[in-house]
Structures are given as C-alpha cells and as structure tokens.
Design an enzyme around this catalytic site. Structure first.
Site, PDB file in Angstrom:
ATOM      1  CG  PHE A 184      -2.250  -0.798   0.876  1.00  0.00           C
ATOM      2  CD1 PHE A 184      -3.498  -0.224   1.061  1.00  0.00           C
ATOM      3  CD2 PHE A 184      -2.203  -2.104   0.414  1.00  0.00           C
ATOM      4  CE1 PHE A 184      -4.688  -0.936   0.796  1.00  0.00           C
ATOM      5  CE2 PHE A 184      -3.362  -2.822   0.152  1.00  0.00           C
ATOM      6  CZ  PHE A 184      -4.599  -2.237   0.337  1.00  0.00           C
ATOM      7  CB  SER A 185       0.757   4.495   1.727  1.00  0.00           C
ATOM      8  OG  SER A 185      -0.448   4.907   1.127  1.00  0.00           O
ATOM      9  CB  SER A 186       5.238   0.739   2.391  1.00  0.00           C
ATOM     10  OG  SER A 186       4.963   0.807   3.783  1.00  0.00           O
ATOM     11  CE1 TYR A 226      -0.135   9.672   2.314  1.00  0.00           C
ATOM     12  CE2 TYR A 226      -2.173   8.534   2.878  1.00  0.00           C
ATOM     13  CZ  TYR A 226      -0.856   8.506   2.458  1.00  0.00           C
ATOM     14  OH  TYR A 226      -0.257   7.303   2.183  1.00  0.00           O
TER      15      TYR A 226
END
Length: 400
Positions: A71-73, A188
């Site tokens: 995901f957002s990693s 974000y």
C-alpha cells in the site's frame, strides 16, 4: 548481507527478544494475524524475525518469504525514483510539475468554507515537485474525509480507480480544484501517483520499468512488484481488518479483494506509485540499507539528508480528519519527519523519517540513533496503529 528468502540463517540479537515478546502479545490478543520485522544499525541487519500466521483460517505459519501488500509504503520507492531523476539533472525540486504535465497548469483552489466544488479562485502559485513529495500540493485523496466537496468530487470522478492509467488520472485531476493553495498547508494526497506519471514521462516507459531498472534490480529486490506471478500466489499473506473505529479492540476478519477483486494478482492499467506494490521482508530491509549514506547508497548523502528535513511551512503539521493535527510531525521528501518528539515517539528520535501503508506495513529510519526498522503485518487500517508505536519504542529501548 541479507540472506535470500526462506533461508534459516536470519540474524538474531537477544537484545530484541523483548520486541518479539511484545509482538507475540499483539498476535495472541487478536490484534494481528502475524508480524515480521527487520532491525538495522547503519547497514547491518541486527535482527530478522517472523511470528504468527500468514492465514488464520488454515493455520499457515508466517514465513520469511511471505509477500505483503505495501500500500502506501510504495511511496518510498516512487520518491526515490523522483530523487534519482533530480540527481541526474532531469528536474529540480522547485520546478513546476506543469513543465512536464501541462494539464496541471493554471489550476484553481476551493475557497475557504466552500460547499460546492465550483466555488474556486485561481491558485497563487504552481505545484512543484517538492510540493508533491511532501503532500503540500493542495491535491487530495478523496478517501479520508467523507461528506466534503473534495471527497464527493474525487468519488464521482473515480480518481482512485485502478482501471485508469496514470496519464488518465492526471487528466481527471486537471478538471478538479485544489483543497488549498500549493505550499500553504498539508493534506495526504494522490500526489505521489502524479509523480509516478512524471517518472513515466521522463523515462519513456511504465513506472514499473523504471522501478525495476533503477531500484529493484540494483538492490536485488526480487519479490517486489505490481503483480505477483502465478507461481507466487501462495506466498501472498492474507489480509485482515479489525474494528475501524477502535484500533485497540481485538478481533480480525478476513478481507479479500482489497482494494479491488484480484488485487495484485493480475495486471491493471494503473501502476500506482502511491500504493500499488507487493513486497517481502528481505526486500524492504534491502531498501532501507540502501538509504544509509555511503558508497552503496541509492542516493547522495545530501539528498538523503534532505529526505529527513521538514519541507512544510512554519506552523504546518500533518493532519488527518479522524485524528486531528499530529503536532511535531512534519513531512520530508519521502515520509513523515519527527520535528518535535511527542508521547508516541521513541526518545531520541527527533529527525526520524517514517511512513507506512494502510495494510499494516511500516518503515522507520532514525539517523540520530543509527537505527532503521521495517515491520510487516496484515492488518488493514493499520497505519500508525498502537502496535506500531509500541514496536518502535521497544526497538529503540532495546538498542540502547
């Protein structure tokens, strides 16, 4: 060096036995199905462990080579790709992104207090590469603030749809206003996907090709990509979700087909630079090692220092609709920066850089302490949950 996936020669350091005991507690109490982690001092991997289950229903133990939804990693990899292009002289941090993506010129901004997506004014300045890297562009995600004009507009225009390419995403964003004037606040956003399209524009290929050639292959990250090959489907750990309103409440249920049916198992038009990768523990550890200054680093020392420097305007802190202002947390060029230590932070971690993904993967780099760590779990809505702060504090305490 980190051993290949599945090896039995994982480094272990008895100082971190307390970390394992704490993480087993989170598993035993039903907060997590399993957890795996790597702890580094400089470029040395001190501790590498995995506990719990990859799949609760059939009792499959979590292995070292299991794959996790980043995901957002994923944003860390995209940010590195952009910074490599900066070092190559292809662009600068303060270039208007419209130089390469002309659709994003002459944007408009929602007026303060607007209740309609059409109540706008001209943007005071263009969006720069720096704004996009630090989420100060004025773009939104249309994900975390239900009921707002931006949320409704992003949902109606299907901004998050993986059925559209990054180029089509940018075309859609060009028809929408910004939430605030670039550089004046923080939200974000989908901006890292815009940077993914910028990478594609400058390299002439798809984002995954740039990742492979410039980051994954040089680091030997064999298990990281946008699609899990059929032979590796059995290595993808199951995903679970707990109580979305109370992250301290035990209990998990299986969450298949997230964020869409067949996610990560088949190619999709969009290769999301903001959240599309799958990766493994060893690959994530290799990535962190490559961000330690030195001859083997992916980026120059001055670039790495800039990654850890707060890029936001004075008085601007990270803020999420559900939790409010995260005072003391700024944003660097690849993640949140601890500008002022808070009660959740490990003592001595000022200047630390960190981020994570909604499916429960996290990474953390603290130059002042010489420590880095990656934690891989399978809990959806698992970003900055209590178990992460517990892990981070215990790692720092054990390392002394």
């Amino acid at each position: 060096m980190i051993a290949g996936p599945g090896g039995d020669d994982a480094p272990r350091d008895a100082r971190f036995d307390a970390v394992e005991a704490a993480m087993r507690g989170w598993v035993d109490r039903g907060f997590l199905a399993g957890a795996s982690w790597a702890i580094l001092c400089g470029r040395d991997v001190l501790d590498l462990r995995w506990i719990g289950l990859a799949e609760r229903e059939s009792g499959v133990p979590l292995r070292r080579d299991h794959l996790f939804r980043a995901f957002s990693s994923t944003k860390l990899v995209t940010s590195i790709a952009v910074l490599q292009l900066v070092e190559d002289g292809r662009l600068t941090l303060d270039d208007p992104v419209s130089r390469w993506i002309p659709q994003l010129a002459d944007l408009r901004v929602l007026r303060t207090g607007a209740t309609s997506i059409d109540d706008t004014e001209p943007a005071r300045r263009p969006i720069t590469v720096r704004h996009l890297l630090s989420h100060a562009s004025g773009l939104s995600y249309g994900l975390l603030d239900p009921g707002t004009p931006m949320y409704r507009a992003y949902t109606e225009r299907k901004v998050l749809s993986d059925a559209r390419t990054l180029a089509e995403l940018v075309d859609t964003l060009a028809t929408l206003p910004l939430a605030f004037h670039p550089g004046e606040s923080w939200e974000y956003s989908i901006g890292i996907d815009v940077l993914g399209h910028l990478v594609e524009t400058l390299t002439g290929g798809r984002l995954g090709d740039a990742f492979q050639a410039r980051i994954l292959d040089p680091l030997g990250m064999r298990d990281t990509g946008f699609v899990v090959p059929e032979a590796g489907h059995g290595r993808l750990a199951a995903l679970y979700v707990g109580d979305p309103l109370d992250p301290t409440k035990p209990g998990l249920r299986r969450l298949d087909d997230t964020p869409y049916a067949g996610a990560y198992l088949k190619p999709m038009p969009r290769q999301s630079g903001g959240g599309g990768l799958v990766s493994s523990l060893d690959d994530q550890a290799a990535l962190l090692r490559a961000l330690v200054p030195g001859d083997q680093a992916l980026l120059r020392a001055d670039t790495l220092a800039a990654m850890h420097a707060n890029q936001l305007a004075d008085g601007v802190w990270l803020r999420f609709p559900a939790t409010g202002v995260a005072r003391g947390k700024g944003h660097g060029l690849a993640g949140a920066v601890t500008a002022e230590e808070g009660s959740l932070d490990a003592p001595g971690s000022r200047g630390a850089l960190q981020w994570g993904g909604m499916a429960g993967t996290h990474w953390w780099m603290s130059p002042a302490q010489g420590l880095s760590a990656v934690l891989m779990t399978q809990r959806y809505m698992g970003f900055w949950n209590p178990y992460w702060w517990d892990f981070q504090k215990r790692v720092a305490a054990a390392a002394g």
